[in-house]
Design a protein around this motif. Sequence first.
Motif: not given
Length: 157
Positions: A36-40, A42-46, A61-67, A106-108
């Motif tokens: 899976l790509t990093e984007k995929e 991230m998409m799945r988590a969100m 949710v994406g912000t938590v992943v990046m934190n 995907s957009q987020v």
Amino acid sequence: MSRSAGALLRLAIVAVAATSLGGCSFLGMNFGFNRLTEKECMMRAMYFESNRSSADGMLAVGTVVMNRLNDPRYPKTVCEVVGQKNQFAQGVLTKPMTDSGAVLASQVADQVLRGSRHPGVQNAQHFHTAGLRFPYNNMFYVLEAGGNEFYEKRSVR
């Protein structure tokens, strides 16, 4: 060539094509789950954690992943953070994404990977379903978004 031999040949061609796609996904079905790509990721988590509720919830949710990604206590890639045992929804990296929420995710995900963060999340690295509250002194709630409560763990003085 017999009909059954032709069917077997077509099946073999499809199987080889699917496994050679490594990391490509189509209609939420991923071929090559380990790629899976990093984007995929991230998409799945969100998608799964925000219940596809809103761009605001997905961004949180994406912000938590990046934190977590920016904290040395956590793994060093988005996919490793999202794939950590007992941290995100069960099956987050394998279940199919089946509705229009995948388009929004995907957009987020693109926005988050380009540096966008939800300002309300602040430094939070944790969240749970909204409406639940726990009596621990070190949980400091900072935001409710996308059906989740986001919180920071702080030492109590």
